[in-house]
Design an enzyme around this catalytic site. Structure first.
Site, short mmCIF file in Angstrom:
data_model
loop_
_atom_site.label_atom_id
_atom_site.label_comp_id
_atom_site.label_asym_id
_atom_site.label_seq_id
_atom_site.Cartn_x
_atom_site.Cartn_y
_atom_site.Cartn_z
N SER A 551 0.85 -1.19 0.00
CA SER A 551 0.00 0.00 0.00
C SER A 551 0.89 1.25 0.00
O SER A 551 1.70 1.41 -0.91
CB SER A 551 -0.97 -0.04 1.18
OG SER A 551 -2.00 0.90 1.02
N ASP A 636 -8.49 -5.07 -6.06
CA ASP A 636 -8.09 -3.91 -5.25
C ASP A 636 -8.56 -2.67 -6.00
O ASP A 636 -7.97 -2.28 -7.00
CB ASP A 636 -6.58 -3.89 -5.07
CG ASP A 636 -6.11 -2.75 -4.19
OD1 ASP A 636 -6.94 -1.90 -3.81
OD2 ASP A 636 -4.91 -2.71 -3.87
N HIS A 668 -7.09 -5.80 -1.69
CA HIS A 668 -5.93 -5.08 -1.18
C HIS A 668 -5.08 -5.97 -0.28
O HIS A 668 -3.97 -5.62 0.08
CB HIS A 668 -6.40 -3.83 -0.42
CG HIS A 668 -5.35 -2.76 -0.27
ND1 HIS A 668 -4.74 -2.16 -1.34
CD2 HIS A 668 -4.80 -2.18 0.84
CE1 HIS A 668 -3.87 -1.26 -0.91
NE2 HIS A 668 -3.88 -1.26 0.41
#
Length: 693
Positions: A551, A636, A668
Site C-alpha cells: 500500500s 483492489d 488489497h
C-alpha cells in the site's frame, strides 16, 4: 530458507475428513502438529488458529469467542465457537460444524445467539451455552449480515443488502445476456466490490419465539448504507438503553459527495414515531461506534473532527442525552481511542489506545477527564470488556497471535486464559524483538523495532530488510500479521528493521499528520535513517539490504527505488501507488487523495498538490537499478492493479530484473490460504535470490 517436514505437518493441518453422513468432521479443539524444526514456515503460519469475537456472559463468568482454522488442501476456512471461564478453567469447544458460526453474542438468559449459513443463506440462531438445542430464529429472504437485540429482547434489528440501482437487465429486459454496467455517477465501486446494493437496517418484533421472516426497513428507499463500509460492523448500530431508539451511523451522501466526504453522522430512529433525527448534525468528521451509559444518560462515541481526513485523531466524545450538550472529554489526550466500554456506575469508560507503538487499555472518568493507563508491555490489545472485577481483552505481539487475557483492574497484570495456539507456539523459537530509538535527519527521535533471527549468531553477517508501513497512517506496533509477519521474515535469517517513520499514530498528532501532502519527503528520510543506523551493526551485511512494503509501503518501495543511492539490492512492492496522477483518477475514495495528495494534478496553482505529483515514483524510473518483485490483486479498487503493471513494465523495459505476482481474485490483501502460502514462497524466493547469493 529453512523448511520442515511439510507433508507430515500438512497431514495434521488438513484435518478434515468426510463422514458417512456426508458432513465434514473436524477436531480443532486441541489441534496437534509435530514440527520437525523450530522456525516458522508459511505452512506453520497458516496453521495458527485465528481468535476473535470475544464477549463476556451476562453473569461475568464466561467468555465466548470464535476460532478460525484454514484447511490448505481444501483452500477454505472453518470457524467454530468456544467458551472459557474468566479464571481460565473450563475451556470448551461448543460447535463443530462444516459451516462457520460468527457474530456470536450472549442473550440475557445466558444463551448464545449467532449467525450461520447452514440453512443455505446466513440466518440467526440461538442455542444453549453448551452448544446444544440450536434453533433458527430468522428466515429472511437472501439472508442477513448482522443483528442486535433490543435491551428487553422483544425486538430485533438486522442488516441486509437492498438493491436500489437498476442494472442493464432492468433497463433492457430483452437483453438478458448482456454483460455490462451503465454508470452515471461517482462511487460505483468500493474497495473490492461494485456498488449494486446498500446495506440497510431492518427492525422486527420477536413474538413468542416465532420465526422472523421479514422486518421493517427503517432506511427504505435511501441510497446510503449503515454500517459505513468497508470497516463498519454492528458496533455502528445500537439501541438506546430504554429501547425507544435505534442509533446508527451513516454517511448520507450520494455519488461525488459520498466519494469526497468522510462526514458520517449518528442518527436516532424512534421506534414509535418512526422518525429519524441526526444527533451529530454540524459535526463534519466521522462519528461512529456509539455506546450508551448503563443509566441511559449519556451517549459516548468515537469522533473525528475534520471532514475528508480519514486518519484524523479519534476522540472520545460524550453527549448528555437530556440537554444534547456535546463534550470532547479527551481534548487534552494526544492519542486515538477505540473500543469504548462503560463501567456499571456510568462514571467512567475503558478504552484501548496506542502510544509509542504499543496498544494498551485505559480508563477515563467523565467528570474530570482523568485518564489512567491500566496495562503496560510489548503488546497490542485489540479489545476490552468488563467481567466482574476483571477486564477481558484479546492481545497480540510481534511474537504471538491473538489470545484472550484476564486483566487485574488495579495492577494491570494480565493472565492468558484461551491458549488457542499453545501447542504450536511451544515448538517454535521466536526471534528477539528489540526497541531502539534512532535520530532522524531533523533531529527527532524515532522508535524502530529490530527483529533478530531465532538462532541469531552475532559472529555472522545477516542480510537485512527495511519494512515500509502502509496506511500511510498505520502504526508499526506490536502487530501480528499473516502476511507481513516479522517473525516469519526473521525465521528466514533476515534482520528486520521496522521504523515508526513520520506519519504514524501513537506519537502524537503532529507526528501523525506530517506525512500528508509530503509524500517523498521527511518520512522517506526517516526510512533511510532507520536502515542506515542498523546497517552499521557488525552482524549486518550492508551489501545485502532489501526494502519491502504494501500500500503506502509499496509506494515507499517504488519511491526508494529511484532515490536509495544503491543502498538496496532487492525490492518488493505489494499493492503500491506507482503513478500518482493516474492514482488520483483511479481510486474510489476521493477524500483520501484530496487530503493526502492535496488535490488534483491539473490544479497548477495548488503548490502542495504539485509537490505531491512531482514526487510520484514513476517520474524517477530512469534512476531504477535494482531487482523488484511487484504484487497486486485485481479486486483492489483503492489502488488498482494497473499501478503494479505499470511498475513491472517500467522495470522490464529498463532491463531491470522484475517479477509480477498477480492475483485475479484477491483485493488489497491476500486472504486465501493457498494464495497466502504462495505469497510467502514467492516473497522469500525473490529475496533469497538477490540477497543470499
Amino acid at each position: 530458507m529453512k523448511y520442515i517436514g511439510i507433508l507430515a505437518m500438512l497431514a495434521c493441518f488438513a484435518c478434515t475428513a468426510p463422514q458417512k453422513d456426508g458432513k465434514m468432521a473436524k477436531n480443532y479443539k486441541t489441534p496437534k502438529m509435530k514440527l520437525e524444526s523450530d522456525v516458522m514456515t508459511p505452512e506453520v503460519l497458516w496453521a495458527f488458529g485465528r481468535l476473535g469475537g470475544e464477549t463476556v456472559s451476562p453473569d461475568g463468568k464466561t467468555v465466548l469467542y470464535g476460532v478460525t482454522y484454514f484447511n490448505k488442501k481444501e483452500d477454505k476456512s472453518y470457524r467454530d465457537l468456544y467458551t472459557v471461564s474468566v479464571d481460565g478453567s473450563n475451556r470448551k469447544q461448543i460447535t463443530d460444524t462444516p459451516e462457520k458460526e460468527f457474530e456470536a453474542v450472549w442473550t440475557k438468559d445466558g444463551k448464545i445467539a449467532y449467525l450461520s449459513p447452514k440453512s443455505g443463506s446466513v440466518q440467526l440462531y440461538i442455542m444453549d451455552a453448551d452448544g446444544k438445542n440450536s434453533k433458527q430464529i430468522t428466515d429472511v429472504e437472501g439472508g442477513i449480515e448482522g443483528f442486535k437485540f433490543s435491551p428487553d429482547e422483544t425486538k430485533l434489528v438486522y442488516i441486509k443488502g437492498v438493491k436500489l440501482e437498476k442494472n442493464v437487465q432492468d433497463l433492457h429486459p430483452d437483453l438478458d445476456k448482456a454483460d455490462a454496467r451503465i454508470i452515471n455517477n461517482e462511487f460505483y465501486r468500493h474497495w473490492d466490490h461494485w456498488v449494486e446494493k446498500y446495506t440497510h437496517i431492518f427492525m422486527a418484533d420477536m413474538k413468542n419465539g416465532s420465526m422472523v421472516k421479514s422486518g421493517n426497513d427503517i432506511m427504505k428507499g435511501e441510497k446510503w448504507e449503515s454500517p459505513v463500509r468497508p470497516w463498519g460492523g454492528m458496533e455502528q448500530i445500537n439501541w438506546t438503553v430504554d429501547g425507544k431508539n435505534i442509533a446508527y451511523c451513516s454517511r448520507k451522501k450520494e455519488g461525488v459527495d459520498y466519494a469526497t466526504s468522510t462526514n458520517a453522522d449518528i442518527y436516532f430512529y424512534n421506534v414509535d414515531t418512526k422518525k429519524t433525527e441526526n444527533m451529530t448534525k454540524g459535526m463534519m468528521g466521522y462519528d461512529f461506534n456509539m455506546v450508551f451509559s448503563p443509566d441511559g444518560k449519556y451517549m459516548a462515541w468515537e469522533s473525528m473532527e475534520r471532514e475528508g481526513y480519514e486518519a484524523d485523531q479519534v476522540r472520545l466524545t460524550l453527549m448528555d442525552l437530556s440537554t444534547r450538550k456535546v463534550k470532547d472529554i479527551t481534548k487534552d489526550f494526544d492519542q486515538n481511542v477505540s473500543h469504548l466500554t462503560w463501567t456499571p456506575d456510568s462514571k467512567s469508560l475503558y478504552f484501548i489506545s496506542g502510544w509509542h507503538a504499543t496498544t494498551e487499555i485505559y480508563n477515563i472518568t467523565i467528570a474530570d477527564s482523568k485518564v489512567r493507563k491500566i496495562t503496560e508491555g510489548y503488546h497490542d490489545y485489540h479489545s476490552v470488556a468488563l467481567a466482574g472485577d476483571k477486564l477481558i481483552g484479546s492481545k497480540v505481539s510481534i511474537s504471538k497471535p491473538a489470545e484472550i487475557y484476564s486483566v487485574d483492574l488495579k495492577t494491570g497484570k494480565d493472565t492468558e486464559i484461551s491458549f488457542v495456539n499453545k501447542d504450536l507456539l511451544s515448538q517454535l523459537k521466536m526471534g528477539k524483538v528489540e526497541k531502539r530509538w534512532v535520530k532522524t535527519t531533523d533531529n527527532k527521535q524515532m522508535l524502530v523495532w529490530v527483529i533478530y533471527p531465532p538462532h541469531f549468531d552475532k559472529s555472522k553477517k545477516y542480510p537485512a530488510l527495511l519494512y515500509c508501513q502502509g496506511g500511510p497512517q498505520g502504526t508499526v506496533s506490536q502487530f501480528w500479521s499473516y502476511r507481513w509477519n516479522f517473525q516469519m521474515m526473521a525465521a528466514n535469517d533476515y534482520i528486520v528493521v521496522a521504523p515508526n517513520r513520520r506519519g504514524l499514530p501513537s506519537f502524537g498528532q503532529e507526528w501523525n499528520e506530517q506525512i500528508s501532502k509530503d509524500y517523498g519527503g521527511q518520512n522517506q528520510k526517516d526510512y533511510l535513517s532507520a536502515i542506515d543506523n542498523v546497517k552499521k551493526e557488525k552482524f549486518v551485511d550492508e551489501n545485502r539490504l532489501g526494502a519491502v512494503g504494501a500500500s503506502y509501503g509499496g509506494f515507499s518501495v517504488y519511491w526508494l527505488a529511484g532515490h536509495h543511492n544503491k543502498r538496496f539490492k532487492a525490492f518488493i512492492a505489494h499493492d503500491g501507488m506507482f503513478n500518482l496522477e493516474s492514482q488520483y483518477l483511479e481510486t474510489e475514495e476521493m477524500w483520501f487523495v484530496n487530503w493526502d495528495l492535496g488535490g488534483s494534478f491539473w490544479d497548477k496553482k495548488n503548490k502542495l498538490a504539485q509537490r505531491s505529483y512531482a514526487n510520484s515514483p514513476h517520474k524517477f524510473v530512469d534512476k531504477w537499478d535494482t531487482p523488484i518483485l511487484v504484487v497486486h490483486g485485481e479486486k483492489d479498487y483503492r489502488i488498482v492493479a494497473s499501478q503494479g503493471m505499470q511498475a513491472f513494465n517500467a522495470a522490464r523495459l529498463r532491463g531491470i530484473p522484475a517479477q509480477y505476482l498477480y492475483y485475479p481474485e484477491e483485493n488489497h490483501w491476500v486472504l486465501g490460504c493457498q494464495n497466502g502460502i504462495l505469497w510467502q514462497r514467492t516473497f522469500f524466493g525473490w529475496l533469497d535470490k538477490w540477497l543470499k547469493k
